[in-house]
Design an enzyme around this catalytic site. Sequence first.
Site, PDB file in Angstrom:
ATOM      1  N   HIS A   1       0.814  -1.221   0.000  1.00 23.24           N
ATOM      2  CA  HIS A   1       0.000   0.000   0.000  1.00 23.24           C
ATOM      3  C   HIS A   1       0.844   1.266   0.000  1.00 23.24           C
ATOM      4  O   HIS A   1       1.938   1.295   0.544  1.00 23.24           O
ATOM      5  CB  HIS A   1      -0.903   0.029   1.239  1.00 23.24           C
ATOM      6  CG  HIS A   1      -1.830  -1.127   1.318  1.00 23.24           C
ATOM      7  ND1 HIS A   1      -2.200  -1.683   2.523  1.00 23.24           N
ATOM      8  CD2 HIS A   1      -2.480  -1.834   0.368  1.00 23.24           C
ATOM      9  CE1 HIS A   1      -3.042  -2.699   2.304  1.00 23.24           C
ATOM     10  NE2 HIS A   1      -3.216  -2.797   0.997  1.00 23.24           N
TER      11      HIS A   1
ATOM     12  N   LYS B   1       6.361   5.476   8.138  1.00 18.79           N
ATOM     13  CA  LYS B   1       5.805   4.591   9.167  1.00 18.79           C
ATOM     14  C   LYS B   1       6.911   3.982  10.019  1.00 18.79           C
ATOM     15  O   LYS B   1       7.983   3.665   9.517  1.00 18.79           O
ATOM     16  CB  LYS B   1       5.017   3.450   8.517  1.00 18.79           C
ATOM     17  CG  LYS B   1       3.789   3.907   7.758  1.00 18.79           C
ATOM     18  CD  LYS B   1       3.080   2.757   7.072  1.00 18.79           C
ATOM     19  CE  LYS B   1       1.872   3.260   6.312  1.00 18.79           C
ATOM     20  NZ  LYS B   1       1.233   2.199   5.540  1.00 18.79           N
TER      21      LYS B   1
ATOM     22  N   TYR C   1       1.746   0.789  14.702  1.00 16.31           N
ATOM     23  CA  TYR C   1       2.651   1.664  13.956  1.00 16.31           C
ATOM     24  C   TYR C   1       2.249   3.125  14.083  1.00 16.31           C
ATOM     25  O   TYR C   1       1.092   3.474  14.264  1.00 16.31           O
ATOM     26  CB  TYR C   1       2.780   1.243  12.491  1.00 16.31           C
ATOM     27  CG  TYR C   1       1.521   1.282  11.662  1.00 16.31           C
ATOM     28  CD1 TYR C   1       1.229   2.374  10.857  1.00 16.31           C
ATOM     29  CD2 TYR C   1       0.637   0.213  11.663  1.00 16.31           C
ATOM     30  CE1 TYR C   1       0.084   2.398  10.072  1.00 16.31           C
ATOM     31  CE2 TYR C   1      -0.507   0.224  10.888  1.00 16.31           C
ATOM     32  CZ  TYR C   1      -0.777   1.334  10.094  1.00 16.31           C
ATOM     33  OH  TYR C   1      -1.911   1.356   9.331  1.00 16.31           O
TER      34      TYR C   1
END
Length: 190
Positions: free
Chosen positions: A64, A73, A133
Amino acid sequence: MAKINFKETGISGMKLVHPFVAEDKRGYFAKYYERGIFEENGISLIPYEENQSKSKKGTVRGLHFQKRYSQDKLIQVLHGEIFDVGVDLRKGSLTFGQWRGYKLSDTNRTLLYIPKGFAHGFLALTDNVVIHYLAGDRYDPDSDGGILWNDPDVNVQWPLDETGSLITSEKDMNLPSFKEFKETFGGFCI
């Protein structure tokens, strides 16, 4: 207090992070993130969102990305083990189209930092995997996108022999190829 340790991955900006952990007979204390230490190591992650997901063994999520509001992230596994993957989609990057993947687990406590301009995905290697995350920008459903997780041009070497049957969403099964991504976007300017 000892510092958090960072390890290069061979792709500029993408790093493995080993937290500070102090254990004794009571249990442990761990420091996973401190903005100043991250900045000293070339990471300017200012969390915009904090997210958690739970997955069954054999679940593939990804690969993604967001076309707008690209998210860097910091991925951590709270329970179980995953094979976590980042694919460099930054236009002009020397490692454009290359990927790196690492096993992250609640026992090795390793985190993976994935910069903006990457596609991200993972394969759950154990049951009831819980992932936490931090994301550096907002989720934007209108710019949600991705690349097919098993695209032959990217050629991620997923450890499929460790999972049995695979579980993936209809959406992820119908993501475009890396070739289609290049034709549509050419890459992301970050």
